[in-house]
Scaffold this motif. Sequence first.
Motif, PDB file in Angstrom:
ATOM      1  N   PRO A 135      40.028  24.237 -26.166  1.00  0.00           N
ATOM      2  CA  PRO A 135      40.096  24.534 -24.735  1.00  0.00           C
ATOM      3  C   PRO A 135      38.807  25.123 -24.186  1.00  0.00           C
ATOM      4  CG  PRO A 135      42.118  25.236 -25.809  1.00  0.00           C
ATOM      5  CD  PRO A 135      41.151  24.846 -26.905  1.00  0.00           C
ATOM      6  N   ASP A 136      38.131  25.951 -24.977  1.00  0.00           N
ATOM      7  CA  ASP A 136      36.873  26.539 -24.512  1.00  0.00           C
ATOM      8  C   ASP A 136      35.829  25.466 -24.240  1.00  0.00           C
ATOM      9  OD1 ASP A 136      37.921  29.076 -24.617  1.00  0.00           O
ATOM     10  OD2 ASP A 136      36.977  29.613 -26.521  1.00  0.00           O
ATOM     11  N   ASP A 137      35.686  24.511 -25.177  1.00  0.00           N
ATOM     12  CA  ASP A 137      34.707  23.442 -24.968  1.00  0.00           C
ATOM     13  C   ASP A 137      35.136  22.505 -23.845  1.00  0.00           C
ATOM     14  OD1 ASP A 137      32.909  24.362 -26.802  1.00  0.00           O
ATOM     15  OD2 ASP A 137      33.444  22.952 -28.385  1.00  0.00           O
ATOM     16  N   ALA A 138      36.434  22.317 -23.677  1.00  0.00           N
ATOM     17  CA  ALA A 138      36.913  21.512 -22.548  1.00  0.00           C
ATOM     18  C   ALA A 138      36.516  22.159 -21.233  1.00  0.00           C
ATOM     19  CB  ALA A 138      38.432  21.347 -22.618  1.00  0.00           C
ATOM     20  N   GLY A 139      36.648  23.482 -21.157  1.00  0.00           N
ATOM     21  CA  GLY A 139      36.236  24.194 -19.960  1.00  0.00           C
ATOM     22  C   GLY A 139      34.749  24.073 -19.713  1.00  0.00           C
ATOM     23  N   ARG A 140      33.963  24.161 -20.780  1.00  0.00           N
ATOM     24  CA  ARG A 140      32.502  24.013 -20.633  1.00  0.00           C
ATOM     25  C   ARG A 140      32.144  22.621 -20.139  1.00  0.00           C
ATOM     26  NH1 ARG A 140      32.778  26.667 -25.786  1.00  0.00           N
ATOM     27  NH2 ARG A 140      32.193  28.877 -25.595  1.00  0.00           N
ATOM     28  N   ALA A 141      32.787  21.601 -20.720  1.00  0.00           N
ATOM     29  CA  ALA A 141      32.511  20.227 -20.293  1.00  0.00           C
ATOM     30  C   ALA A 141      32.848  20.045 -18.818  1.00  0.00           C
ATOM     31  CB  ALA A 141      33.304  19.247 -21.152  1.00  0.00           C
ATOM     32  N   ALA A 142      33.982  20.584 -18.404  1.00  0.00           N
ATOM     33  CA  ALA A 142      34.387  20.461 -16.999  1.00  0.00           C
ATOM     34  C   ALA A 142      33.411  21.199 -16.088  1.00  0.00           C
ATOM     35  CB  ALA A 142      35.805  20.996 -16.815  1.00  0.00           C
ATOM     36  N   ASP A 143      33.004  22.398 -16.494  1.00  0.00           N
ATOM     37  CA  ASP A 143      32.072  23.173 -15.677  1.00  0.00           C
ATOM     38  C   ASP A 143      30.710  22.493 -15.578  1.00  0.00           C
ATOM     39  OD1 ASP A 143      34.014  25.075 -15.262  1.00  0.00           O
ATOM     40  OD2 ASP A 143      33.296  26.431 -16.840  1.00  0.00           O
ATOM     41  N   GLN A 144      30.329  21.755 -16.623  1.00  0.00           N
ATOM     42  CA  GLN A 144      29.062  21.034 -16.588  1.00  0.00           C
ATOM     43  C   GLN A 144      29.125  19.799 -15.691  1.00  0.00           C
ATOM     44  OE1 GLN A 144      28.435  20.279 -20.751  1.00  0.00           O
ATOM     45  NE2 GLN A 144      27.545  22.294 -21.152  1.00  0.00           N
ATOM     46  N   GLY A 145      30.348  19.352 -15.368  1.00  0.00           N
ATOM     47  CA  GLY A 145      30.485  18.223 -14.465  1.00  0.00           C
ATOM     48  C   GLY A 145      31.061  16.967 -15.074  1.00  0.00           C
ATOM     49  N   ALA A 146      31.670  17.059 -16.262  1.00  0.00           N
ATOM     50  CA  ALA A 146      32.277  15.876 -16.871  1.00  0.00           C
ATOM     51  C   ALA A 146      33.361  15.314 -15.962  1.00  0.00           C
ATOM     52  CB  ALA A 146      32.866  16.225 -18.235  1.00  0.00           C
ATOM     53  N   ASP A 147      33.402  14.000 -15.843  1.00  0.00           N
ATOM     54  CA  ASP A 147      34.421  13.336 -15.036  1.00  0.00           C
ATOM     55  C   ASP A 147      35.731  13.173 -15.798  1.00  0.00           C
ATOM     56  OD1 ASP A 147      32.813  12.379 -12.547  1.00  0.00           O
ATOM     57  OD2 ASP A 147      31.574  11.849 -14.267  1.00  0.00           O
ATOM     58  N   VAL A 148      35.641  13.025 -17.117  1.00  0.00           N
ATOM     59  CA  VAL A 148      36.802  12.863 -17.992  1.00  0.00           C
ATOM     60  C   VAL A 148      36.538  13.686 -19.244  1.00  0.00           C
ATOM     61  CG1 VAL A 148      38.166  11.245 -19.388  1.00  0.00           C
ATOM     62  CG2 VAL A 148      37.271  10.522 -17.156  1.00  0.00           C
ATOM     63  N   VAL A 149      37.554  14.391 -19.734  1.00  0.00           N
ATOM     64  CA  VAL A 149      37.432  15.145 -20.972  1.00  0.00           C
ATOM     65  C   VAL A 149      38.426  14.589 -21.989  1.00  0.00           C
ATOM     66  CG1 VAL A 149      37.697  17.397 -22.090  1.00  0.00           C
ATOM     67  CG2 VAL A 149      36.574  17.226 -19.860  1.00  0.00           C
ATOM     68  N   VAL A 150      37.923  14.240 -23.150  1.00  0.00           N
ATOM     69  CA  VAL A 150      38.753  13.766 -24.254  1.00  0.00           C
ATOM     70  C   VAL A 150      39.068  14.953 -25.156  1.00  0.00           C
ATOM     71  CG1 VAL A 150      38.901  12.232 -26.257  1.00  0.00           C
ATOM     72  CG2 VAL A 150      37.738  11.457 -24.167  1.00  0.00           C
TER      73      VAL A 150
END
Length: 351
Positions: A135-150
């Motif tokens: 979940p922590d890395d998912a949050g980082r990916a989203a905050d960086q601007g990822a359009d989709v998180v796997v």
Amino acid sequence: MSPRLCDALGIDVPLLQAGMGGVAGPELAAAVSEAGAGGCLALYKELPEHIPALVERVRQRTGRAFGINIIPEVVGDARAEEQLRAALDALPERAFLTFFGLPGPRCLALLRRVGHMGRVGRTAARPVVVQVGSPDDAGRAADQGADVVVLQNRSAGGHLLGDQEADELLEGVRRSRPHLPLVTAGGIGDGRDLAAAEARGTDGALCGTLFVPAHESDAHRVFKERVLRATSAETVVTGLYRVGWPGRRHRVLRTAVTDAGPGLPEAFISTAEHHGRRHPIPRYSAAAPTRHCTGRIEEMAMYCGESVDRVHSGATAAAIVTEFRRQYEQGEQGEQREQREQREESDQYGP
């Protein structure tokens, strides 16, 4: 069908093919995309100068959206940036970018500079997909601007980013990111699995094991046959295949190497041809056995997830996607019917 993933990437089926190094070549990526799912070209350790020709081979085979996969953890941030730059120069407009693990600073800077990540209101940007295991890395990916998180769970084959169960991981991220397209990686072997997972909150599936035996896959014949015969009980998690990818656990099929452990001689056991040159492969290498390999294939790392129990087809990628879609639509209808019946029962008998 779940619209968020399909709308984000321009595909018809909420199914992504994993960017498996050595296995997911241009033919597989193009065939999966042409069938309506999200095909993905593995760049793995490709030199930047080879990437435009590989992308062109996919583009010649399909006019539909497809992706490229970059693994900064393996090649380093500097080389990953070079791979990304080479791909961006060659990719058509209907394409997306995927990363195994979080992009490094140089990749992030390039993505933001060209408008593909981290900007609000982007209109012509290529979507960015980031695979994580927590979940922590998912949050980082989203905050960086990822359009989709796997979200890769512990059942996944290959290189493991996390160790959580699928539902636990999905629930932990969905609470904080209710509108972000989230994709499940691990435990999805057919369309019925996806329909059930979608009812629990996922927007799609990323599958690798499903496509290893496909006709267009570059996996070695021995690798394909092992996957088609295997059960989930024959998969093991090990850190033995460390050469070329140290410090990462992998889920693979049991081999003589996994049974023997780390005490075998670190000798060369096979060779692989790549761009006209032959390269020796040592025992304990992380390299997957491809059709370009010769030697002791049965000792190499045969990446395979627990979903293998439902993987039985070595047909074309188009046939695999078509059957997956049929199972998914039937399963989705069944889930909707079950939910409707539960609501009706609740209305009839009260709380």
